[in-house]
Motif scaffolding. Sequence first.
Motif, PDB file in Angstrom:
ATOM      1  N   VAL A   1      91.119 -19.683  -2.975  1.00 33.02           N
ATOM      2  CA  VAL A   1      91.702 -20.840  -3.979  1.00 33.02           C
ATOM      3  C   VAL A   1      92.814 -21.731  -2.698  1.00 33.02           C
ATOM      4  N   ILE A   2      93.400 -20.971  -2.671  1.00 37.28           N
ATOM      5  CA  ILE A   2      94.577 -21.213  -1.632  1.00 37.28           C
ATOM      6  C   ILE A   2      93.783 -22.520  -0.617  1.00 37.28           C
ATOM      7  N   MET A   3      93.090 -22.768   0.099  1.00 42.34           N
ATOM      8  CA  MET A   3      91.992 -23.359   0.906  1.00 42.34           C
ATOM      9  C   MET A   3      91.731 -24.403   0.270  1.00 42.34           C
ATOM     10  N   LEU A   4      91.975 -24.431  -0.984  1.00 34.39           N
ATOM     11  CA  LEU A   4      91.025 -26.083  -1.847  1.00 34.39           C
ATOM     12  C   LEU A   4      92.310 -26.627  -2.019  1.00 34.39           C
ATOM     13  N   LEU A   5      93.826 -25.439  -2.444  1.00 34.58           N
ATOM     14  CA  LEU A   5      94.451 -26.591  -2.567  1.00 34.58           C
ATOM     15  C   LEU A   5      95.043 -26.968  -1.055  1.00 34.58           C
ATOM     16  N   VAL A   6      95.225 -26.926  -0.713  1.00 33.05           N
ATOM     17  CA  VAL A   6      95.435 -27.794   1.143  1.00 33.05           C
ATOM     18  C   VAL A   6      94.401 -28.744   0.973  1.00 33.05           C
ATOM     19  N   VAL A   7      93.094 -28.124   0.703  1.00 31.28           N
ATOM     20  CA  VAL A   7      92.655 -29.546   0.742  1.00 31.28           C
ATOM     21  C   VAL A   7      92.477 -30.582   0.511  1.00 31.28           C
ATOM     22  N   TRP A   8      92.727 -29.978  -0.959  1.00 27.68           N
ATOM     23  CA  TRP A   8      92.648 -31.063  -2.268  1.00 27.68           C
ATOM     24  C   TRP A   8      94.415 -31.852  -2.049  1.00 27.68           C
TER      25      TRP A   8
ATOM     26  N   ASP B   1      97.049 -27.819   9.333  1.00 26.77           N
ATOM     27  CA  ASP B   1      96.474 -26.145   8.367  1.00 26.77           C
ATOM     28  C   ASP B   1      96.917 -25.486   8.603  1.00 26.77           C
ATOM     29  N   MET B   2      96.889 -25.053  10.493  1.00 27.51           N
ATOM     30  CA  MET B   2      97.196 -24.136  11.048  1.00 27.51           C
ATOM     31  C   MET B   2      98.665 -23.411  10.392  1.00 27.51           C
ATOM     32  N   GLY B   3      99.371 -24.425   9.979  1.00 21.68           N
ATOM     33  CA  GLY B   3     101.140 -24.740  10.057  1.00 21.68           C
ATOM     34  C   GLY B   3     101.259 -24.194   8.556  1.00 21.68           C
ATOM     35  N   VAL B   4     100.432 -23.991   7.184  1.00 21.84           N
ATOM     36  CA  VAL B   4     100.540 -24.056   6.698  1.00 21.84           C
ATOM     37  C   VAL B   4     101.382 -22.651   6.002  1.00 21.84           C
ATOM     38  N   PHE B   5     102.154 -23.049   4.908  1.00 21.11           N
ATOM     39  CA  PHE B   5     103.170 -21.857   4.776  1.00 21.11           C
ATOM     40  C   PHE B   5     103.782 -21.952   3.003  1.00 21.11           C
ATOM     41  N   PRO B   6     104.532 -22.541   1.886  1.00 22.21           N
ATOM     42  CA  PRO B   6     104.409 -22.757   1.179  1.00 22.21           C
ATOM     43  C   PRO B   6     103.288 -22.508   0.554  1.00 22.21           C
ATOM     44  N   GLN B   7     102.072 -22.970   0.910  1.00 24.76           N
ATOM     45  CA  GLN B   7     101.193 -22.827  -0.561  1.00 24.76           C
ATOM     46  C   GLN B   7     100.765 -21.451  -1.108  1.00 24.76           C
ATOM     47  N   VAL B   8     100.499 -20.332   1.199  1.00 25.17           N
ATOM     48  CA  VAL B   8     100.791 -19.126   0.972  1.00 25.17           C
ATOM     49  C   VAL B   8     101.739 -17.935  -0.326  1.00 25.17           C
ATOM     50  N   TYR B   9     102.192 -18.966   0.125  1.00 30.61           N
ATOM     51  CA  TYR B   9     104.115 -17.886  -0.136  1.00 30.61           C
ATOM     52  C   TYR B   9     104.233 -18.467  -1.331  1.00 30.61           C
ATOM     53  N   VAL B  10     103.986 -19.267  -1.902  1.00 28.95           N
ATOM     54  CA  VAL B  10     104.263 -20.012  -3.667  1.00 28.95           C
ATOM     55  C   VAL B  10     103.093 -19.412  -4.501  1.00 28.95           C
ATOM     56  N   MET B  11     101.889 -19.889  -4.152  1.00 35.40           N
ATOM     57  CA  MET B  11     100.920 -18.614  -4.632  1.00 35.40           C
ATOM     58  C   MET B  11     101.099 -17.544  -4.551  1.00 35.40           C
ATOM     59  N   ARG B  12     101.102 -17.047  -3.958  1.00 36.12           N
ATOM     60  CA  ARG B  12     101.323 -14.714  -4.112  1.00 36.12           C
ATOM     61  C   ARG B  12     103.378 -14.782  -4.035  1.00 36.12           C
ATOM     62  N   ASN B  13     104.068 -15.555  -4.854  1.00 35.61           N
ATOM     63  CA  ASN B  13     105.596 -15.071  -6.019  1.00 35.61           C
ATOM     64  C   ASN B  13     105.709 -14.595  -4.577  1.00 35.61           C
ATOM     65  N   GLY B  14     105.919 -15.017  -3.510  1.00 41.49           N
ATOM     66  CA  GLY B  14     106.700 -14.364  -2.379  1.00 41.49           C
ATOM     67  C   GLY B  14     106.793 -13.415  -1.752  1.00 41.49           C
ATOM     68  N   HIS B  15     106.148 -12.767  -1.716  1.00 39.32           N
ATOM     69  CA  HIS B  15     104.903 -11.835  -1.267  1.00 39.32           C
ATOM     70  C   HIS B  15     103.960 -11.708  -0.705  1.00 39.32           C
ATOM     71  N   PRO B  16     103.595 -12.329   0.026  1.00 43.84           N
ATOM     72  CA  PRO B  16     101.477 -12.071   0.514  1.00 43.84           C
ATOM     73  C   PRO B  16     101.592 -11.165   0.391  1.00 43.84           C
ATOM     74  N   GLU B  17     100.202 -10.468   0.544  1.00 47.69           N
ATOM     75  CA  GLU B  17      99.755  -8.803   0.639  1.00 47.69           C
ATOM     76  C   GLU B  17      99.263  -9.200   1.969  1.00 47.69           C
ATOM     77  N   ALA B  18      98.381  -7.987   2.290  1.00 49.01           N
ATOM     78  CA  ALA B  18      97.991  -8.169   3.829  1.00 49.01           C
ATOM     79  C   ALA B  18      96.557  -9.210   3.919  1.00 49.01           C
ATOM     80  N   GLU B  19      96.007  -8.867   2.897  1.00 47.93           N
ATOM     81  CA  GLU B  19      95.082  -9.673   2.900  1.00 47.93           C
ATOM     82  C   GLU B  19      95.074 -11.343   3.010  1.00 47.93           C
ATOM     83  N   PHE B  20      96.040 -11.468   2.511  1.00 53.64           N
ATOM     84  CA  PHE B  20      96.284 -13.245   2.594  1.00 53.64           C
ATOM     85  C   PHE B  20      97.817 -13.891   3.326  1.00 53.64           C
ATOM     86  N   GLN B  21      98.291 -12.588   4.390  1.00 56.32           N
ATOM     87  CA  GLN B  21      98.497 -13.073   5.541  1.00 56.32           C
ATOM     88  C   GLN B  21      98.180 -13.951   6.641  1.00 56.32           C
ATOM     89  N   VAL B  22      99.214 -15.307   6.765  1.00 58.04           N
ATOM     90  CA  VAL B  22      98.541 -15.948   7.751  1.00 58.04           C
ATOM     91  C   VAL B  22      99.839 -15.984   9.020  1.00 58.04           C
TER      92      VAL B  22
END
Length: 331
Positions: free
Chosen positions: A197-204, A263-284
């Motif tokens: 889902v986050i990848m689709l957001l980045v691609v969009w 895309d390697m420097g993506v931060f806000p998409q992951v951080y905001v999508m996980r409400n500021g607390h990305p779980e271990a399986e979402f960490q980049v």
Amino acid sequence: MSAADTTTAKVPPLRQSPPSGSGAGTPGTPGKKTTKGAAGIPWLLLAPCLLVLVLVLGYPLLRLVTLSFQHFGQPQLWGFQEAESAGFENFSKILGDTEFWAVVLRTVVFTAGAVVLTMVLGMMIALLLQKVSGWVKALINIVLVASWGMPIIVATAIFKWLFDADYGVLNWLLSKVPGVDMIGHNWFASGPQGLAVIMLLVVWGAVPFVVITLSAGLTQVPKELEEAARLDGAGAWGVFRFVTLPILKPIIVMLTTLSVIWDMGVFPQVYVMRNGHPEAEFQVLTTYSFDKAFVVNDYGTGSAIALVTVFLLLGVVAVYMRQMLKIGEVE
């Protein structure tokens, strides 16, 4: 007129070359000085930009390198203790951590998937735009620019609503398909689905730039070459492969390289999508470095992770600069 008169006819004097030391191209002349002065004008014009880059990026990068070789936590941050030199201990700790390598692999896979999807969709849309009428192309370009200019936080909020488990539009639409029940499905229950889902957001957010750039490149493809290829029996795929693609190759390489960097420097998409607390399986790499520094308060380790990320990106930047120099030589 006699032959003697003919042989004694006056010949116009030859144009004499300027004496040595007075020409514009000789050393020590005013013309040479003018050339030297002109060569320094670009650097003079670039000086303000270079100064801003040094001020904005120089100190943070220097501080990052310093912290990565220190034991630096909250006591050092508040001034209760002096920072201690750690040598390469921070780097040894992260390079020997299996979690770090899992994050690196996840980041590489995420980046590769986003870049490939962005380039494929961008190329397809750019090719389709060449087949529509002028007003349709203008309308689509306006939509692309609007989506490209949308703030990341706003785009992330829209995607969170689209993929919401209880009120998501996507689940509602998919549930309209016979035999499909997606009501209440949580797309973020597992790492792969959530990252998709986050990848689709980045691609969009990245596709508009690719489409606009490739559309400009497609206008430079000679129609005569395409027509000649069709007369030789080439189909649509053959024309694209042997005519369009070679001409667009420099642009594709640059767009791909830039997409990898972004895309390697993506931060806000992951951080905001996980409400500021990305779980271990979402960490980049970016969020992992942030968590180590500002959640665990281990600024030395977080800086080491960030520095490793910088070196990875520098490798991609080197490829990008090499391609830019090649294009400059061709032009």
